[in-house]
Write an enzyme that holds these catalytic residues in place. Structure first.
Site, short mmCIF file in Angstrom:
data_model
loop_
_atom_site.label_atom_id
_atom_site.label_comp_id
_atom_site.label_asym_id
_atom_site.label_seq_id
_atom_site.Cartn_x
_atom_site.Cartn_y
_atom_site.Cartn_z
N CYS A 2 0.84 -1.20 0.00
CA CYS A 2 0.00 0.00 0.00
C CYS A 2 0.88 1.25 0.00
CB CYS A 2 -0.94 0.10 1.19
SG CYS A 2 -2.00 -1.32 1.37
N ARG A 27 3.73 0.09 -5.00
CA ARG A 27 3.56 -0.51 -3.67
C ARG A 27 2.29 -1.34 -3.57
NH1 ARG A 27 6.85 2.35 0.08
NH2 ARG A 27 5.60 1.44 1.73
N TRP A 74 -2.65 -2.79 -1.62
CA TRP A 74 -2.26 -4.18 -1.81
C TRP A 74 -2.95 -4.92 -0.68
CZ3 TRP A 74 0.05 -8.13 0.90
CH2 TRP A 74 0.55 -9.21 0.14
N ASN A 100 -1.56 2.04 5.88
CA ASN A 100 -0.68 1.00 5.34
C ASN A 100 -0.19 0.18 6.53
OD1 ASN A 100 1.34 -0.52 4.08
ND2 ASN A 100 2.83 1.12 4.25
N GLY A 101 -0.39 -1.13 6.51
CA GLY A 101 0.06 -1.96 7.62
C GLY A 101 -0.99 -2.98 7.98
N GLU A 483 18.20 -16.23 -9.07
CA GLU A 483 17.69 -14.90 -9.37
C GLU A 483 17.03 -14.86 -10.76
OE1 GLU A 483 16.97 -12.35 -7.89
OE2 GLU A 483 17.01 -10.69 -9.30
N LYS A 487 13.17 -13.90 -11.42
CA LYS A 487 12.77 -12.83 -12.34
C LYS A 487 11.73 -13.33 -13.33
CE LYS A 487 13.80 -9.97 -10.76
NZ LYS A 487 14.63 -9.79 -9.60
N GLU A 490 8.28 -14.05 -11.49
CA GLU A 490 7.48 -12.94 -10.95
C GLU A 490 6.88 -12.05 -12.01
OE1 GLU A 490 9.45 -10.27 -8.18
OE2 GLU A 490 11.29 -10.32 -9.31
N HIS A 506 20.19 -35.11 -9.66
CA HIS A 506 19.62 -35.70 -8.44
C HIS A 506 18.12 -35.51 -8.37
CE1 HIS A 506 23.61 -36.59 -6.94
NE2 HIS A 506 23.97 -35.37 -7.28
N LYS A 606 6.05 -3.86 -4.39
CA LYS A 606 7.48 -3.58 -4.37
C LYS A 606 8.05 -3.60 -2.95
CE LYS A 606 11.34 -1.95 -6.15
NZ LYS A 606 12.12 -2.96 -6.88
O1 M6R Z 1 13.36 -4.08 -0.51
P1 M6R Z 1 13.97 -5.45 -0.32
O2 M6R Z 1 15.22 -5.62 -1.07
O3 M6R Z 1 14.14 -5.79 1.13
O4 M6R Z 1 12.90 -6.45 -0.91
C1 M6R Z 1 13.05 -7.84 -0.80
C2 M6R Z 1 12.14 -8.58 -1.74
O5 M6R Z 1 10.79 -8.31 -1.43
C3 M6R Z 1 12.40 -8.22 -3.20
O6 M6R Z 1 13.72 -8.44 -3.55
C4 M6R Z 1 11.48 -9.06 -4.12
O7 M6R Z 1 11.85 -10.40 -4.07
C5 M6R Z 1 11.53 -8.51 -5.55
N1 M6R Z 1 10.21 -8.54 -6.12
C6 M6R Z 1 12.39 -9.30 -6.46
O8 M6R Z 1 12.40 -8.83 -7.76
#
Ligand code: M6R
Length: 611
Positions: A2, A27, A74, A100-101, A483, A487, A490, A506, A606
């Site tokens: 949010c 957000r 969110w 937010n929270g 990673e 990517k 997501e 394995h 985010k």
């Molecule tokens: O702000 P942060 O680096 O602490 O965030 C951690 C994760 O939420 C963040 O890296 C998330 O996995 C991203 N969507 C990856 O692209």
């Protein structure tokens, strides 16, 4: 999770609120709303969908009033409905809030309120807060007093913006565990979940701490501590500009951010690299003595930052000769991991607001451990919890999928590794000089990878109709395989998994058939290159499609793999900074070709400010 923004001004605020909430959209983007204090009551416009969609329908900018609040959601409590969208207005119609929270005791509070006859219009936890404020205002002398009384009953995290028709130029802001900044504009004050929403109006901000309350009018800003005592807080100047938070002609923020990486790596390393040593800024408090005293490192992070931590583990053990381990922040917090003295806890985060990471870091501080943050956002909660902070200089990262934040985290980790090796004497001066030289060459080598975006887009076409993918890497490239898979998942919603290349046989090898693309990171290093060639053969023998990331000049891999993307040769330890770029571009193009919303992937936010 949010985004909230609020403004009290001498001029109409609705257009600025709409613009601000657009900047915060990364957000949360399931619903959005604006509430302003108009002459004839609270003007509330909210709906389900992204900001542009809802705005096209409701025309936020035309809402009258010089005080208002806005929110992009969110959802945590309650479905994605108009009723659950913020702002929420109290039954009397005079108070509006954005939140937010997570209010952890909301069910208990809701039961009490229901017993007193309150009626609820939404399923959110937030709505109890607006009831509590309205109830408190019946006996309180001011809106701020009512907010203070209401928040005293809340258990959980919150950043709140509150307005009331009875005091039409007043905006109240308060927070606990969720971020909130106050901005100082011209004849106006603003609040926002992060500075990106404020850049057009001001660069001067105050970061609120837990349970502090800001009482704002266009001409005044008073901040009170949790006991109600007025306090003076330092103002900070933000060094980001508005352009940095815009797309600059790129179709998506993610693409712009991928292409910014050479410059952002330069920004991160240049101030700290000398010809023969790494020097951290005095305000980090990091000294050779401190580094010399470290005999173990524990990393705390989530998501992509956790992958950076895994590269960090490799670097510390391989080069600084310091044992290191990587913890999921969310797990560390709830385990009694013994942490011997001499351990440095390193938290890594782009936002500095990830609830799990900050909670783990706080736990480490509570246990008396030495802590260091690697963080992109100045003034964020993490930088205020950790004893030391190395700032990455990625600039605002808006795309939900992290790219430049990741590579600048890697750059900061290289700097810290060199600093530690220097302090401990674990590398010779010649080795340190070689690493420094290698790091300096990275930005220009990155450009060479980015120049291949067109070819990578062509390769991406092979993957658009696949349902699964496997990513393989060894050593420092195993975290890059993870990673790359993250990517892809997501932003394109293709299921993908990363494995250490040798692990394939394995189990995962059972998945390989004509439909399975396997992305293999295969740099020409002395230790594992031949083994990785073997893994490629194994995939080909089972008719999988191999997309290989190989070192420039490699003539063997193109003969084995279906597609090869070349990256320039570097020191092995710096290789992740090369191999991750084609994987970022590959995911970007697959998602874009599949018509996915690259910058706002479904279900994600985010900044994850809830545990
Ligand atoms: O702000 P942060 O680096 O602490 O965030 C951690 C994760 O939420 C963040 O890296 C998330 O996995 C991203 N969507 C990856 O692209």
């Amino acid at each position: 999770m949010c985004g909230i923004i609020g403004i009290t001004s001498t001029r109409p605020v609705a257009a600025k609120l709409a613009q601000g909430v657009r900047r915060l959209e990364y957000r949360g983007y399931d619903s959005v709303g604006v509430a302003t204090l108009a002459d004839n009551g609270i003007e509330l416009r909210k709906g389900v969908g992204k900001v542009d969609q809802v705005d096209a329908e409701l025309d936020f900018a035309s809402a009258p009033g010089i005080t208002g609040i806005a929110h992009c959601r969110w959802g945590t409590h309650g479905g994605i409905t108009q009723a659950n969208a913020h702002p929420h207005v109290a039954p009397g119609g005079r108070i509006a809030i954005v939140h937010n929270g997570i209010i952890e005791n909301f069910l208990e509070l809701k039961e009490q309120l229901l017993a007193e006859g309150a009626q609820f219009l939404s399923e959110t936890d937030t709505e109890v807060v607006v009831h509590l404020i309205e109830r408190a205002l019946k006996v309180a002398d001011s809106l701020e007093e009512a907010v203070h009384v209401a928040t005293a009953q809340i258990v959980g995290s919150y950043a709140l913006g509150v307005v009331c028709l009875d005091e039409p130029d007043k905006l109240i802001a308060t927070r606990n565990e969720s971020p909130l900044v106050v901005g100082f504009g011209e004849d106006e004050h603003l609040i926002a979940s992060d500075v990106a929403a404020l850049l057009e109006h001001t660069k001067t901000v105050v970061y609120l701490d837990n349970r502090e309350v800001a009482v704002l009018t266009p001409g005044s800003c008073s901040i009170f501590d949790p006991h109600g005592e007025k306090i003076d807080k330092p103002r900070h100047e933000i060094d980001w500009d508005v352009e940095a938070a815009e797309k600059a002609g790129y179709e998506h923020y993610m693409l712009k951010e991928i292409f910014e990486q050479p410059a952002k790596i330069t920004d991160t390393i240049r101030p700290r690299l000398r010809d023969h040593e790494v020097v951290f800024e005095p305000d980090t408090g990091i000294t050779a003595d401190i580094l010399r005293g470290v005999d173990r490192v524990v990393f705390l992070a989530c998501g992509t930052s956790w992958h950076a931590a895994m590269v960090g583990e490799f670097l510390f053990e391989e080069l600084a000769k310091v044992p290191a381990e990587v913890e999921y922040a969310s797990e560390f917090r709830y385990r009694n991991t013994p942490i011997p003295p001499g351990t440095l806890l390193v938290a890594i985060s782009q936002s500095g607001e990830t609830a799990d990471t900050n909670a783990a870091l706080e736990e480490a501080v509570r246990r008396g451990n030495r802590t260091l943050a690697i963080c992109n956002v100045r003034g964020s909660s993490m930088t205020r919890i950790a004893a030391h902070t190395i700032h990455t200089h990625a600039g605002p990262e808006i795309g939900v999928a992290s790219t430049k934040a990741f590579t600048t985290q890697l750059a900061a980790l290289y700097l810290l590794t060199i600093g530690m090796a220097q302090a401990k004497g674990s590398l010779s001066q010649q080795q340190i000089d070689t690493m420094i030289m290698g790091l300096r060459e990275i930005p220009q080598k990155m450009e060479r990878v980015l120049d291949q975006a067109g070819e990578i887009q062509n390769i991406a076409k092979q993957m658009t109709s696949r349902s699964n993918a496997i990513y393989l890497g060894r050593g420092a490239h195993f975290p890059i395989a993870l990673e790359g898979a993250l990517k892809l998942k997501e932003i394109s919603y293709i299921h993908a998994e990363g494995y250490p290349a040798a692990e394939m046989k394995h189990g995962p090898i059972a998945l390989i058939d004509k439909q399975m693309p396997v992305i293999v990171i295969a740099p020409q290093d002395k230790l594992t290159y031949q083994k990785t060639l073997g893994n490629i053969e194994e995939v080909k023998a089972r008719e999988g499609t191999v997309i290989a990331i190989a070192t420039e000049g490699d003539e063997v891999i193109p003969r084995l793999a279906d597609f090869t993307i070349f990256v320039p040769e570097t020191l092995y330890s710096l290789g992740p900074l090369m191999s991750v770029l084609p994987l970022q571009l590959l995911s970007y193009h697959v998602a874009e070709l599949r018509g996915c919303d690259v910058d706002k992937p479904r279900n994600l936010s985010k900044v994850v400010t809830v545990e």
